[in-house]
Scaffold this motif. Sequence first.
Motif, PDB file in Angstrom:
ATOM      1  N   ASN A  12       0.761  -1.249   0.000  1.00  0.00           N
ATOM      2  CA  ASN A  12       0.000   0.000   0.000  1.00  0.00           C
ATOM      3  C   ASN A  12       0.790   1.295   0.000  1.00  0.00           C
ATOM      4  OD1 ASN A  12      -2.181  -1.597  -0.021  1.00  0.00           O
ATOM      5  ND2 ASN A  12      -2.750  -1.294   2.131  1.00  0.00           N
ATOM      6  N   PHE A  13       1.605   1.488  -1.009  1.00  0.00           N
ATOM      7  CA  PHE A  13       2.154   2.820  -1.249  1.00  0.00           C
ATOM      8  C   PHE A  13       1.377   3.460  -2.390  1.00  0.00           C
ATOM      9  CE2 PHE A  13       5.786   1.148   1.097  1.00  0.00           C
ATOM     10  CZ  PHE A  13       6.013   2.215   1.952  1.00  0.00           C
ATOM     11  N   PHE A  14       1.172   4.779  -2.264  1.00  0.00           N
ATOM     12  CA  PHE A  14       0.359   5.499  -3.236  1.00  0.00           C
ATOM     13  C   PHE A  14       1.153   6.638  -3.869  1.00  0.00           C
ATOM     14  CE2 PHE A  14      -2.518   3.401  -0.452  1.00  0.00           C
ATOM     15  CZ  PHE A  14      -3.621   3.086  -1.231  1.00  0.00           C
ATOM     16  N   SER A  15       0.952   6.800  -5.163  1.00  0.00           N
ATOM     17  CA  SER A  15       1.477   7.968  -5.859  1.00  0.00           C
ATOM     18  C   SER A  15       0.432   9.076  -5.748  1.00  0.00           C
ATOM     19  CB  SER A  15       1.710   7.601  -7.329  1.00  0.00           C
ATOM     20  OG  SER A  15       1.773   8.758  -8.127  1.00  0.00           O
ATOM     21  N   VAL A  16       0.847  10.254  -5.269  1.00  0.00           N
ATOM     22  CA  VAL A  16      -0.086  11.375  -5.138  1.00  0.00           C
ATOM     23  C   VAL A  16       0.435  12.508  -6.020  1.00  0.00           C
ATOM     24  CG1 VAL A  16      -1.405  12.816  -3.538  1.00  0.00           C
ATOM     25  CG2 VAL A  16      -0.328  10.709  -2.716  1.00  0.00           C
ATOM     26  N   ARG A  17      -0.430  13.042  -6.882  1.00  0.00           N
ATOM     27  CA  ARG A  17       0.002  14.078  -7.833  1.00  0.00           C
ATOM     28  C   ARG A  17      -0.957  15.261  -7.816  1.00  0.00           C
ATOM     29  NH1 ARG A  17       0.159  11.661 -13.486  1.00  0.00           N
ATOM     30  NH2 ARG A  17      -1.574  10.408 -12.713  1.00  0.00           N
ATOM     31  N   MET A  18      -0.380  16.430  -8.038  1.00  0.00           N
ATOM     32  CA  MET A  18      -1.176  17.669  -8.058  1.00  0.00           C
ATOM     33  C   MET A  18      -0.738  18.531  -9.232  1.00  0.00           C
ATOM     34  SD  MET A  18      -0.710  21.156  -7.398  1.00  0.00           S
ATOM     35  CE  MET A  18       0.720  21.290  -6.340  1.00  0.00           C
ATOM     36  N   ARG A  19      -1.694  19.217  -9.863  1.00  0.00           N
ATOM     37  CA  ARG A  19      -1.355  20.277 -10.817  1.00  0.00           C
ATOM     38  C   ARG A  19      -2.360  21.403 -10.644  1.00  0.00           C
ATOM     39  NH1 ARG A  19      -4.261  19.731 -16.146  1.00  0.00           N
ATOM     40  NH2 ARG A  19      -5.586  17.887 -15.973  1.00  0.00           N
ATOM     41  N   ALA A  20      -1.875  22.627 -10.733  1.00  0.00           N
ATOM     42  CA  ALA A  20      -2.739  23.788 -10.521  1.00  0.00           C
ATOM     43  C   ALA A  20      -2.403  24.851 -11.562  1.00  0.00           C
ATOM     44  CB  ALA A  20      -2.527  24.349  -9.116  1.00  0.00           C
ATOM     45  N   HIS A  63      -4.899  23.710 -17.482  1.00  0.00           N
ATOM     46  CA  HIS A  63      -3.750  23.707 -18.398  1.00  0.00           C
ATOM     47  C   HIS A  63      -4.192  23.441 -19.838  1.00  0.00           C
ATOM     48  CE1 HIS A  63      -1.819  22.639 -14.478  1.00  0.00           C
ATOM     49  NE2 HIS A  63      -0.874  23.447 -14.933  1.00  0.00           N
ATOM     50  N   GLU A  64      -5.050  22.416 -20.008  1.00  0.00           N
ATOM     51  CA  GLU A  64      -5.430  21.991 -21.361  1.00  0.00           C
ATOM     52  C   GLU A  64      -6.304  23.033 -22.059  1.00  0.00           C
ATOM     53  OE1 GLU A  64      -5.817  20.478 -18.472  1.00  0.00           O
ATOM     54  OE2 GLU A  64      -7.690  19.329 -18.343  1.00  0.00           O
ATOM     55  N   ASN A  65      -6.806  24.008 -21.298  1.00  0.00           N
ATOM     56  CA  ASN A  65      -7.566  25.099 -21.909  1.00  0.00           C
ATOM     57  C   ASN A  65      -6.754  26.391 -21.965  1.00  0.00           C
ATOM     58  OD1 ASN A  65      -9.787  23.385 -22.157  1.00  0.00           O
ATOM     59  ND2 ASN A  65     -10.468  23.851 -20.079  1.00  0.00           N
ATOM     60  N   GLY A  66      -5.437  26.244 -21.851  1.00  0.00           N
ATOM     61  CA  GLY A  66      -4.566  27.410 -22.015  1.00  0.00           C
ATOM     62  C   GLY A  66      -4.244  28.168 -20.743  1.00  0.00           C
ATOM     63  N   GLY A  67      -4.650  27.616 -19.587  1.00  0.00           N
ATOM     64  CA  GLY A  67      -4.360  28.279 -18.315  1.00  0.00           C
ATOM     65  C   GLY A  67      -2.866  28.370 -18.032  1.00  0.00           C
ATOM     66  N   LYS A  68      -2.502  29.351 -17.203  1.00  0.00           N
ATOM     67  CA  LYS A  68      -1.097  29.518 -16.821  1.00  0.00           C
ATOM     68  C   LYS A  68      -0.737  28.483 -15.757  1.00  0.00           C
ATOM     69  CE  LYS A  68       1.935  32.731 -14.306  1.00  0.00           C
ATOM     70  NZ  LYS A  68       1.995  33.872 -13.374  1.00  0.00           N
ATOM     71  N   HIS A  69       0.368  27.788 -15.953  1.00  0.00           N
ATOM     72  CA  HIS A  69       0.799  26.814 -14.954  1.00  0.00           C
ATOM     73  C   HIS A  69       1.220  27.537 -13.666  1.00  0.00           C
ATOM     74  CE1 HIS A  69       2.527  23.320 -13.090  1.00  0.00           C
ATOM     75  NE2 HIS A  69       3.721  23.895 -13.007  1.00  0.00           N
ATOM     76  N   ILE A  70       0.663  27.104 -12.538  1.00  0.00           N
ATOM     77  CA  ILE A  70       1.046  27.687 -11.246  1.00  0.00           C
ATOM     78  C   ILE A  70       1.956  26.737 -10.476  1.00  0.00           C
ATOM     79  CG2 ILE A  70       0.206  28.494  -8.994  1.00  0.00           C
ATOM     80  CD1 ILE A  70      -0.476  30.428 -11.269  1.00  0.00           C
ATOM     81  N   SER A  71       1.517  25.515 -10.279  1.00  0.00           N
ATOM     82  CA  SER A  71       2.280  24.606  -9.425  1.00  0.00           C
ATOM     83  C   SER A  71       1.970  23.155  -9.760  1.00  0.00           C
ATOM     84  CB  SER A  71       1.916  24.894  -7.959  1.00  0.00           C
ATOM     85  OG  SER A  71       2.567  23.987  -7.096  1.00  0.00           O
ATOM     86  N   GLY A  72       2.950  22.309  -9.540  1.00  0.00           N
ATOM     87  CA  GLY A  72       2.741  20.871  -9.676  1.00  0.00           C
ATOM     88  C   GLY A  72       3.474  20.188  -8.538  1.00  0.00           C
ATOM     89  N   GLY A  73       3.093  18.966  -8.251  1.00  0.00           N
ATOM     90  CA  GLY A  73       3.791  18.254  -7.193  1.00  0.00           C
ATOM     91  C   GLY A  73       3.479  16.778  -7.266  1.00  0.00           C
ATOM     92  N   GLU A  74       4.445  15.969  -6.812  1.00  0.00           N
ATOM     93  CA  GLU A  74       4.251  14.538  -6.808  1.00  0.00           C
ATOM     94  C   GLU A  74       4.993  13.953  -5.624  1.00  0.00           C
ATOM     95  OE1 GLU A  74       6.135  16.806  -9.388  1.00  0.00           O
ATOM     96  OE2 GLU A  74       4.650  15.652 -10.501  1.00  0.00           O
ATOM     97  N   LEU A  75       4.354  13.016  -4.967  1.00  0.00           N
ATOM     98  CA  LEU A  75       5.008  12.349  -3.844  1.00  0.00           C
ATOM     99  C   LEU A  75       4.474  10.939  -3.672  1.00  0.00           C
ATOM    100  CD1 LEU A  75       2.685  12.622  -1.501  1.00  0.00           C
ATOM    101  CD2 LEU A  75       3.633  14.890  -1.224  1.00  0.00           C
ATOM    102  N   ILE A  76       5.076  10.211  -2.751  1.00  0.00           N
ATOM    103  CA  ILE A  76       4.666   8.841  -2.450  1.00  0.00           C
ATOM    104  C   ILE A  76       4.212   8.799  -0.993  1.00  0.00           C
ATOM    105  CG2 ILE A  76       5.496   6.461  -2.143  1.00  0.00           C
ATOM    106  CD1 ILE A  76       7.350   6.935  -4.563  1.00  0.00           C
ATOM    107  N   SER A  77       3.075   8.194  -0.757  1.00  0.00           N
ATOM    108  CA  SER A  77       2.498   8.189   0.597  1.00  0.00           C
ATOM    109  C   SER A  77       2.000   6.797   0.979  1.00  0.00           C
ATOM    110  CB  SER A  77       1.325   9.176   0.629  1.00  0.00           C
ATOM    111  OG  SER A  77       0.620   9.103   1.847  1.00  0.00           O
ATOM    112  N   THR A  78       2.016   6.522   2.261  1.00  0.00           N
ATOM    113  CA  THR A  78       1.296   5.349   2.767  1.00  0.00           C
ATOM    114  C   THR A  78      -0.195   5.693   2.817  1.00  0.00           C
ATOM    115  OG1 THR A  78       1.507   6.151   5.024  1.00  0.00           O
ATOM    116  CG2 THR A  78       3.237   4.639   4.236  1.00  0.00           C
TER     117      THR A  78
END
Length: 258
Positions: free
Chosen positions: A5-13, A19-34
């Motif tokens: 049970n390890f999980f990949s957790v991802r975020m994009r803002a 993003h796919e509608n032309g928005g400005k990229h603000i932040s992204g992140g990825e980590l591994i969590s129990t």
Amino acid sequence: MRNENFFSVRMRASKDGAHENGGKHISGGELISTYDNLKNAVNFLLEKALTHTRGNPDFMQIQFELIEETITKLLPLHTATNEVESVQEGQILAVSLLMKSGVPKKSIERAFQLIDEYPNLRGAILVNIWNGERIDDRHEKGVRVSRMDWLTTNFEKWANYFTIPRSQRIKEALVLATKVNSHPATISELCWSDDPEYTTGYVASKNLGYQRITNLKEYGDEHGCRIFFVDGRSDIDSYIDYLEKLPIIVQWEEENAT
Ligand code: WAQ
Ligand code: MG
Ligand code: MG
Ligand code: MG
């Protein structure tokens, strides 16, 4: 051996739309969590995007998924800090380190042009070292490296030992550089942040390690850079699959110090 049970957790803002509608990229992140830590992990990524210096997002996506693959442990790249007086000096040093890693000068020049062509990049551009051409087809999205992390307690032990600032940013960048440069197809990497207040960047490679350069762009500039210089004779689909999917954890103990 299968991971429990390890999980990949991802975020994009982004701002002014997704993003796919032309928005400005603000932040992204990825980590591994129990499983037990998922609430903290999601909250951490939420906080990262809500307080970002690139602006307030009006679109955000956070997702998690179970990791099926075995997690590989990697030692952090050897790290050095190069103090430079100006952006110009920093850029010249970056080019010379890339050449030392085995990237031909012409391909470096072409890569710098590519960076100007994608001002809203949110992943990495993959460049073939033999001709300087881009080899991924991801446009502004680029290739986003994921499924990687470093336990904060272990990172802080490493940072204390080498008297490196215990910053989340350095941890994230070194985790990424360690994962990317441990693949045989990666020849070198060039990076600086798209966050306006952060001017330190780096060149990384297997032989040079993680070479921080204190001044790679002007303060206030929101144009970032992330280029992976790749041996274009490699299988690019499996390379991208490694970057996006293979889970790795960075781990260091004092006996690993060199
Ligand atoms: N995969 C691929 N590309 C990425 C990823 C990722 N997981 N995360 C960021 N990028 C790309 C994306 O295009 C960003 O615009 C760009 O890199 C910069 O990202 O003092 O903070 O997270 O040793 O803003 C390096 C120096 C800091 C740290 C880099 O990058 C130090 C940084 P940022
Ligand atoms: Mg970011
Ligand atoms: Mg980042
Ligand atoms: Mg950024």
